[in-house]
Write a protein that holds these residues in place. Structure first.
Motif, PDB file in Angstrom:
ATOM      1  N   CYS A  36       1.079   4.693   0.933  1.00 36.49           N
ATOM      2  CA  CYS A  36       0.322   5.549   1.852  1.00 36.49           C
ATOM      3  C   CYS A  36       0.725   7.017   1.705  1.00 36.49           C
ATOM      4  O   CYS A  36       1.889   7.363   1.937  1.00 36.49           O
ATOM      5  CB  CYS A  36       0.579   5.091   3.287  1.00 36.49           C
ATOM      6  N   TYR A  84       0.856  -1.178   0.000  1.00 39.93           N
ATOM      7  CA  TYR A  84       0.000   0.000   0.000  1.00 39.93           C
ATOM      8  C   TYR A  84       0.897   1.234   0.000  1.00 39.93           C
ATOM      9  O   TYR A  84       1.788   1.368   0.839  1.00 39.93           O
ATOM     10  CB  TYR A  84      -0.906   0.004   1.241  1.00 39.93           C
ATOM     11  N   TYR A  92      -1.949   4.606   9.405  1.00 44.78           N
ATOM     12  CA  TYR A  92      -1.332   4.058   8.202  1.00 44.78           C
ATOM     13  C   TYR A  92      -1.525   2.540   8.145  1.00 44.78           C
ATOM     14  O   TYR A  92      -1.807   1.978   7.089  1.00 44.78           O
ATOM     15  CB  TYR A  92       0.157   4.391   8.142  1.00 44.78           C
ATOM     16  N   GLU A 130      -5.130   1.897   7.132  1.00 45.68           N
ATOM     17  CA  GLU A 130      -5.348   2.137   5.708  1.00 45.68           C
ATOM     18  C   GLU A 130      -4.805   0.980   4.876  1.00 45.68           C
ATOM     19  O   GLU A 130      -5.460   0.528   3.935  1.00 45.68           O
ATOM     20  CB  GLU A 130      -4.697   3.443   5.279  1.00 45.68           C
ATOM     21  N   ALA A 131      -3.620   0.490   5.224  1.00 48.22           N
ATOM     22  CA  ALA A 131      -3.023  -0.628   4.486  1.00 48.22           C
ATOM     23  C   ALA A 131      -3.844  -1.900   4.667  1.00 48.22           C
ATOM     24  O   ALA A 131      -4.064  -2.653   3.714  1.00 48.22           O
ATOM     25  CB  ALA A 131      -1.585  -0.852   4.948  1.00 48.22           C
TER      26      ALA A 131
END
Length: 142
Positions: A7, A5, A28, A31-32
């Motif tokens: 970011c 990912y 983070y 989100e990943a």
């Protein structure tokens, strides 16, 4: 296999010293993780839901705010009947002879959850199959 990912760093992520605030690393990771588990190219095995049972994070160095994204690699290190563990590296990926520059290593224990019944549940076969694609026993000890 690891999920990558890219970011983005945001202006609001930094502290007064221009470094990314340590609390932002958890975002983070989230989100990943969401990008991996709910990516448009995959079969949405986890549409029924999961919850975080535990986080561990080991900060290696400060990440200075910049406009370029940071790489977050995610992989599975353990699959159990009613939980699984994800590992992460937040880093700048090296190229050629340059090594990776690792900012943090982390792990998250996730539990499948039935939100309608408000209780944990076992992994389905579809979920287990999905996780096995990202299992990386070799990297589990790193």
């Amino acid at each position: 296999m690891r999920h990558l990912y890219r970011c983005p760093l945001r202006w609001g992520d930094m502290d007064a010293y221009g470094h990314v605030n340590n609390v932002m690393f958890l975002r983070y990771l989230e989100e990943a993780r969401v990008d991996m588990l709910f990516h448009p190219d995959q079969d949405h095995a986890f549409a029924r839901g999961t919850v975080v049972a535990r986080h561990e994070i080991d900060y290696k160095r400060q990440l200075v705010h910049r406009h370029a994204p940071v790489d977050v690699e995610v992989w599975v290190t353990r699959i159990r009947a009613a939980s699984f563990t994800l590992a992460y590296e937040v880093k700048d990926t090296g190229s050629g002879d340059e090594p990776d520059l690792v900012y943090a290593r982390a792990s998250t224990v996730m539990a499948p959850f039935d939100f309608a019944l408000q209780r944990p549940r076992r992994l389905t076969e579809q979920e287990r199959y999905f996780l096995e694609k990202y299992q990386d026993d070799e990297a589990a000890g790193s």
